[in-house]
Motif scaffolding. Structure first.
Motif, PDB file in Angstrom:
ATOM      1  N   ALA A  62      -1.477   7.452  11.093  1.00  9.50           N
ATOM      2  CA  ALA A  62      -1.620   6.945  11.599  1.00  9.50           C
ATOM      3  C   ALA A  62      -3.265   6.195  11.976  1.00  9.50           C
ATOM      4  O   ALA A  62      -3.298   5.643  10.216  1.00  9.50           O
ATOM      5  CB  ALA A  62      -2.805   8.627  12.215  1.00  9.50           C
ATOM      6  N   ARG A  80      -5.813   5.686  19.315  1.00  6.42           N
ATOM      7  CA  ARG A  80      -5.872   6.369  17.598  1.00  6.42           C
ATOM      8  C   ARG A  80      -4.047   7.262  17.983  1.00  6.42           C
ATOM      9  O   ARG A  80      -3.848   7.659  19.440  1.00  6.42           O
ATOM     10  CB  ARG A  80      -6.711   7.633  18.127  1.00  6.42           C
ATOM     11  N   THR A  82      -0.336   7.891  16.513  1.00  9.54           N
ATOM     12  CA  THR A  82       0.496   7.700  15.408  1.00  9.54           C
ATOM     13  C   THR A  82       2.242   7.402  15.442  1.00  9.54           C
ATOM     14  O   THR A  82       2.241   7.232  16.817  1.00  9.54           O
ATOM     15  CB  THR A  82       0.548   9.759  14.786  1.00  9.54           C
ATOM     16  N   TYR A 134       2.647   7.340  19.476  1.00  8.17           N
ATOM     17  CA  TYR A 134       2.381   8.787  20.138  1.00  8.17           C
ATOM     18  C   TYR A 134       0.453   8.949  20.494  1.00  8.17           C
ATOM     19  O   TYR A 134       0.131   8.387  19.440  1.00  8.17           O
ATOM     20  CB  TYR A 134       2.875   9.984  20.228  1.00  8.17           C
ATOM     21  N   ARG A 135       0.053   8.791  21.530  1.00  6.75           N
ATOM     22  CA  ARG A 135      -1.546   8.772  21.254  1.00  6.75           C
ATOM     23  C   ARG A 135      -1.922  10.272  20.565  1.00  6.75           C
ATOM     24  O   ARG A 135      -1.043  11.071  20.738  1.00  6.75           O
ATOM     25  CB  ARG A 135      -2.038   9.160  23.540  1.00  6.75           C
ATOM     26  N   LEU A 136      -3.482  10.085  19.901  1.00  4.39           N
ATOM     27  CA  LEU A 136      -3.505  11.585  19.390  1.00  4.39           C
ATOM     28  C   LEU A 136      -4.935  11.616  19.641  1.00  4.39           C
ATOM     29  O   LEU A 136      -5.954  10.739  21.063  1.00  4.39           O
ATOM     30  CB  LEU A 136      -3.950  11.237  18.064  1.00  4.39           C
ATOM     31  N   LEU A 140      -8.896  14.971  16.806  1.00  3.51           N
ATOM     32  CA  LEU A 140      -7.761  14.840  15.635  1.00  3.51           C
ATOM     33  C   LEU A 140      -7.815  13.928  14.263  1.00  3.51           C
ATOM     34  O   LEU A 140      -7.998  12.816  14.898  1.00  3.51           O
ATOM     35  CB  LEU A 140      -6.518  15.106  15.929  1.00  3.51           C
ATOM     36  N   PHE A 142      -7.427  11.071  11.538  1.00  3.17           N
ATOM     37  CA  PHE A 142      -6.378  10.506  10.764  1.00  3.17           C
ATOM     38  C   PHE A 142      -5.823  11.152  10.326  1.00  3.17           C
ATOM     39  O   PHE A 142      -4.365  10.860  10.323  1.00  3.17           O
ATOM     40  CB  PHE A 142      -7.000   9.212  10.681  1.00  3.17           C
ATOM     41  N   ALA A 145      -3.596  13.463  10.861  1.00  2.59           N
ATOM     42  CA  ALA A 145      -2.264  12.838  12.054  1.00  2.59           C
ATOM     43  C   ALA A 145      -1.215  12.799  11.156  1.00  2.59           C
ATOM     44  O   ALA A 145      -0.472  12.380  11.915  1.00  2.59           O
ATOM     45  CB  ALA A 145      -3.086  12.066  13.034  1.00  2.59           C
ATOM     46  N   VAL A 148       1.324  14.218  11.131  1.00  2.00           N
ATOM     47  CA  VAL A 148       2.577  15.065  12.821  1.00  2.00           C
ATOM     48  C   VAL A 148       3.912  14.800  12.898  1.00  2.00           C
ATOM     49  O   VAL A 148       4.693  15.374  13.109  1.00  2.00           O
ATOM     50  CB  VAL A 148       1.806  14.074  13.692  1.00  2.00           C
TER      51      VAL A 148
END
Length: 232
Positions: A62, A80, A82, A134-136, A140, A142, A145, A148
């Motif tokens: 991430a 931010r 991932t 994909y947005r975080l 959350l 890192f 993340a 994920v």
């Protein structure tokens, strides 16, 4: 930029590598956290044929968007994010139908085999297609993340298994994915969760994460014990 390079089996070095190329549909991510998958360990010791040195491994990551390609207009710098560990082509019939996992041209980040070499996220930056990013949420961390991708495996397993309230679920193997699966099947409605492994520490962790019954596969007849526990 700096990267952790597998130079030969059982030898990794922090070294300078070229900056990733950013294509028109790509996103450049500053890596903030990256997990170590069991497959990376197998790549390190040479027990898999899919991580041939030299290679930058790592695919559970991430970070922050620091550059976007000219065709990317829906992701701002500083976002931010991932990303998936698998890079599908986006153009074949499978991809267009939403089945990128079946893509004939798919690659996996941090993998080199006879067909391709795709450097991964054990590096300061990595370039990936926008379609797998994909947005975080801001809340959350890192390091969370980065898990994920692994969590999604367990959640998907629970989703494709017809679990309903009152069911018993058996999770064979209490490694990282298995421990995540214990939690996923519990959240999906399983009333009793049975964890099976050969390692006492893993089983202890499975119990702490929600498994009701812990079975050592080398000490009991697992199928017989499961039938006994479920009345089957």
């Amino acid at each position: 930029m700096k990267a952790l390079l597998l130079t030969e089996y059982k030898n990794m070095q922090v070294t300078d590598v070229d900056e990733p190329e950013v294509g028109p549909d790509d996103v450049l991510v500053q890596v903030e956290a990256c997990g170590i998958c069991g497959s990376d360990i197998h790549g390190y010791d040479g027990s898999t044929g899919r991580r041939i040195p030299p290679l930058v491994m790592g695919h559970e990551a991430a970070g922050v968007v620091v550059q976007v390609g000219e065709n990317v207009d829906d992701l701002e710098l500083g976002a931010r994010v991932t990303f998936d560990s698998m890079v599908s082509c986006g153009n074949c019939d499978f991809c267009r139908e939403g089945h990128g996992n079946l893509c004939d041209n798919r690659m996996v980040l941090g993998v080199s085999c006879g067909d391709y070499r795709r450097h991964g996220a054990f590096a300061e930056r990595i370039s990936v297609p926008r379609r797998i990013v994909y947005r975080l949420p801001d809340t959350l961390p890192f390091e969370h993340a980065a898990l994920v991708e692994a969590v999604s495996v367990a959640v998907h397993a629970a989703e494709v298994t017809p679990i309903k309230l009152g069911d018993t679920a058996v999770v064979v193997g209490a490694g990282m994915i298995g421990l995540l699966a214990v939690q996923a099947v519990r959240a999906a409605g399983a009333t009793q969760v049975i964890a099976v492994d050969l390692n006492d520490k893993r089983l202890e962790t499975a119990g702490a994460l929600g498994a009701d019954v812990l079975l050592r596969a080398d000490q009991v007849d697992v199928p017989a014990k499961v039938r006994e526990l479920t009345g089957g």
